[in-house]
Design an enzyme around this catalytic site. Structure first.
Site, PDB file in Angstrom:
ATOM      1  N   ASP A 141       0.851  -1.195   0.000  1.00  0.00           N
ATOM      2  CA  ASP A 141       0.000   0.000   0.000  1.00  0.00           C
ATOM      3  C   ASP A 141       0.884   1.241   0.000  1.00  0.00           C
ATOM      4  O   ASP A 141       1.570   1.508   0.986  1.00  0.00           O
ATOM      5  CB  ASP A 141      -0.927  -0.010   1.218  1.00  0.00           C
ATOM      6  CG  ASP A 141      -2.069   0.993   1.078  1.00  0.00           C
ATOM      7  OD1 ASP A 141      -1.917   1.973   0.313  1.00  0.00           O
ATOM      8  OD2 ASP A 141      -3.111   0.808   1.730  1.00  0.00           O
ATOM      9  N   ARG A 143      -0.329   4.365  -0.814  1.00  0.00           N
ATOM     10  CA  ARG A 143      -1.183   5.549  -0.925  1.00  0.00           C
ATOM     11  C   ARG A 143      -0.822   6.617   0.104  1.00  0.00           C
ATOM     12  O   ARG A 143      -0.496   6.303   1.238  1.00  0.00           O
ATOM     13  CB  ARG A 143      -2.655   5.153  -0.749  1.00  0.00           C
ATOM     14  CG  ARG A 143      -3.196   4.390  -1.924  1.00  0.00           C
ATOM     15  CD  ARG A 143      -4.594   3.915  -1.689  1.00  0.00           C
ATOM     16  NE  ARG A 143      -4.655   2.859  -0.674  1.00  0.00           N
ATOM     17  CZ  ARG A 143      -5.769   2.234  -0.341  1.00  0.00           C
ATOM     18  NH1 ARG A 143      -6.911   2.564  -0.896  1.00  0.00           N
ATOM     19  NH2 ARG A 143      -5.742   1.279   0.577  1.00  0.00           N
TER      20      ARG A 143
END
Ligand code: ZN
Length: 219
Positions: A141, A143
């Site tokens: 991840d 983000r």
């Protein structure tokens, strides 16, 4: 338009964070929104927040939606993104006010569209969504929610009721100075195509998806 240069010279004139550049009315099948466009000077992305109604500052109903071309535009059943986006837009209209921040640059949890498609190809061969990213040498991840928080700050939002099943979104907003007064589940009924993906999200990424218990019959 004249570029303003700060008194300390060019370096101090470099703009940081997000800048609001446009506000356009956007009627949708779900209801009427204002599409407020931002430039993220840190990452170079163009971003948009869809605002419905008079949002106020506290306990604003908010969705931070990570861009997913395949789910949002094509109706992919690999993930539940398209249904979550529609449900979030419907929810803020039903509420009378709220914000859906649509986060570009978030494809495949931040690895990009083509890498996401590569990861999907690996998932078709049996890897789960976490293993697939790792097999490609990419983060699980990647983000970043700084721009999302910047947009909410710009909109005058201090605290949110966050429509999300993902504890990391909540933590990221808090870290960036937005209070999360409540986390509102956004549970989409699973289908045969996405049940494995959703179970991985629950088991390996800590997403809160209690409704999956009720669908043990799906393979
Ligand atoms: Zn998706």
């Amino acid at each position: 338009m004249t570029e303003k240069i700060g008194v300390l010279g060019e370096k101090s004139a470099r703009r940081i964070g997000v800048e609001r550049v446009v506000n356009a009315p956007l009627p949708t099948v779900h209801g009427k929104f204002q599409a407020i466009g931002y430039v993220d000077h840190d990452r170079g992305d163009e971003q948009v927040a869809l605002v419905h109604g008079d949002i106020g500052a506290e306990r604003v109903l908010v969705r931070l939606h990570s861009e997913c071309l395949t789910g949002d535009a094509f109706g992919s059943q690999h993930c539940e993104c398209g249904d979550q986006l529609a449900a979030a837009l419907r929810a803020v209209v039903a509420e009378g006010s709220g914000v859906v921040v649509y986060l570009r640059g978030h494809e495949g949890r931040g690895i990009g569209l083509l890498a996401k498609l590569r990861a999907m190809a690996l998932q078709a061969e049996g890897l789960d969504t976490v293993e697939a990213n790792l097999a490609l040498g990419l983060p699980v991840d990647a983000r970043d929610y700084g721009a999302a928080a910047g947009m909410l700050h710009d909109l005058g939002v201090r605290s949110v009721r966050l429509m999300s099943n993902n504890p990391r979104k909540r933590e990221a907003l808090v870290r960036h100075g937005i209070e999360v007064s409540e986390q509102v589940p956004l549970l989409i009924p699973p289908c045969e195509s996405n049940i494995t993906y959703l179970r991985t999200k629950r088991e390996r990424l800590d997403h809160h998806l209690p409704h999956l218990d009720a669908v043990a019959h799906l393979s």
